[in-house]
Write a protein that holds these residues in place. Sequence first.
Motif, mmCIF file in Angstrom:
data_model
loop_
_atom_site.group_PDB
_atom_site.id
_atom_site.type_symbol
_atom_site.label_atom_id
_atom_site.label_comp_id
_atom_site.label_asym_id
_atom_site.label_seq_id
_atom_site.Cartn_x
_atom_site.Cartn_y
_atom_site.Cartn_z
ATOM 1 N N ARG A 39 0.368 -1.596 0.139
ATOM 2 C CA ARG A 39 0.177 -0.388 -0.250
ATOM 3 C C ARG A 39 0.426 1.463 -0.182
ATOM 4 O O ARG A 39 0.727 2.144 -0.765
ATOM 5 C CB ARG A 39 -0.954 -0.430 1.419
ATOM 6 N N LEU A 40 1.820 1.318 0.782
ATOM 7 C CA LEU A 40 2.803 2.799 0.393
ATOM 8 C C LEU A 40 3.748 2.455 0.152
ATOM 9 O O LEU A 40 4.438 3.651 -0.206
ATOM 10 C CB LEU A 40 2.809 2.391 2.223
ATOM 11 N N ARG A 41 4.359 1.258 0.147
ATOM 12 C CA ARG A 41 5.848 1.156 -0.260
ATOM 13 C C ARG A 41 7.019 1.472 0.708
ATOM 14 O O ARG A 41 7.867 0.815 1.252
ATOM 15 C CB ARG A 41 6.271 1.868 -1.500
ATOM 16 N N GLY A 42 7.498 2.725 0.969
ATOM 17 C CA GLY A 42 8.082 2.883 2.045
ATOM 18 C C GLY A 42 7.388 3.752 3.169
ATOM 19 O O GLY A 42 6.042 4.722 3.402
ATOM 20 N N GLY A 43 8.597 3.942 4.231
ATOM 21 C CA GLY A 43 7.597 5.426 5.112
ATOM 22 C C GLY A 43 7.344 4.571 6.332
ATOM 23 O O GLY A 43 6.179 5.220 7.102
ATOM 24 N N TRP A 44 6.738 3.401 7.013
ATOM 25 C CA TRP A 44 6.330 2.419 7.431
ATOM 26 C C TRP A 44 7.208 2.146 8.605
ATOM 27 O O TRP A 44 8.171 1.729 8.293
ATOM 28 C CB TRP A 44 5.688 1.386 7.110
ATOM 29 N N LEU A 45 6.840 2.014 9.628
ATOM 30 C CA LEU A 45 7.197 1.148 10.658
ATOM 31 C C LEU A 45 6.583 0.056 11.232
ATOM 32 O O LEU A 45 5.700 -0.173 11.817
ATOM 33 C CB LEU A 45 7.994 1.655 11.260
ATOM 34 N N VAL A 46 6.535 -1.309 11.666
ATOM 35 C CA VAL A 46 6.945 -2.773 12.326
ATOM 36 C C VAL A 46 7.075 -2.890 13.261
ATOM 37 O O VAL A 46 8.429 -3.259 13.057
ATOM 38 C CB VAL A 46 6.270 -3.556 11.376
ATOM 39 N N GLU A 47 6.989 -2.803 14.599
ATOM 40 C CA GLU A 47 7.438 -3.519 15.544
ATOM 41 C C GLU A 47 6.665 -4.766 16.441
ATOM 42 O O GLU A 47 5.800 -4.207 16.677
ATOM 43 C CB GLU A 47 7.790 -2.457 16.972
ATOM 44 N N VAL A 48 7.770 -5.795 16.387
ATOM 45 C CA VAL A 48 7.691 -6.625 17.499
ATOM 46 C C VAL A 48 8.700 -6.845 18.370
ATOM 47 O O VAL A 48 9.238 -6.729 18.164
ATOM 48 C CB VAL A 48 7.709 -7.705 16.195
ATOM 49 N N TYR A 49 8.214 -7.864 19.034
ATOM 50 C CA TYR A 49 9.099 -8.566 19.799
ATOM 51 C C TYR A 49 9.148 -9.821 20.162
ATOM 52 O O TYR A 49 8.500 -10.867 19.859
ATOM 53 C CB TYR A 49 8.815 -8.349 21.973
ATOM 54 N N SER A 50 10.413 -10.337 19.983
ATOM 55 C CA SER A 50 10.616 -11.651 19.194
ATOM 56 C C SER A 50 12.290 -12.276 20.687
ATOM 57 O O SER A 50 13.198 -11.312 20.027
ATOM 58 C CB SER A 50 10.560 -11.959 18.404
#
Length: 251
Positions: free
Chosen positions: A111-122
Amino acid sequence: MLELVVGGLIERNADYVYTFCPTERYTGIGVSLEPEASMLIYALTARYNQPIHITHTRQLKDCTSPICLLFQYADLEDLKVERGEATYVAPVVDPASLVVAIALAYALERRLRGGWLVEVYSDAWPQHVDVLLYLKALRGVVRIYTTTLSERAMAADRVVVNHAFKAEALGLKEYRGYPWCTPPTAPPPGVEEEVEELVRTAVESGGFISLKYALEQFGQRAVARAIALGLLRYDPTTMSLKVTEAALGRG
């Protein structure tokens, strides 16, 4: 881009942020899976002898694999793609966290190509480096917070070691762990009526309430909101919500 952060939180610097830490805005994780995402999730879960083949995250609700039980309290409504920070409502445990990261990352990339951040814990990420390598080609960022530092971190595009405790604390006379997600010290004005009712019910029930009952009677949003405001605390060992001092201090 693939990032690893060991030991503590770092600043979020993206137009679209999806995190496991409580924020003012919440979203579901309902997305159609790109073919690459479907393949990677299958490969990831096959290592637990519980392979999942899905084309949409909503199928996790009907999946018969034991891993899918982790998603029974996830919000599988559509992902809201809006600027700013949003908390996705999903389990923050391995390997569910990595499943969510892969699904959201490829959906946002489309949808956005760039400019996004997904944070997870693992903490299980070293077992899945070959799967995570595919995320390096994305124009956004998948950031994995962890307490596990391994030589396999060399696979990431960026590694941050953020120790938030002093060495002498390891003597274990006193140890205060780094708070991964710090709730607000006091709730803002205008707490929603359903949140007030949920907290009041928990107080009248002796200071705690089962997660199952809370979700059935008050809904996912009220539960998530009460936790974000620091009025209730989730106890995974008993699957219950406990009233906090902040809630009791409000009278």
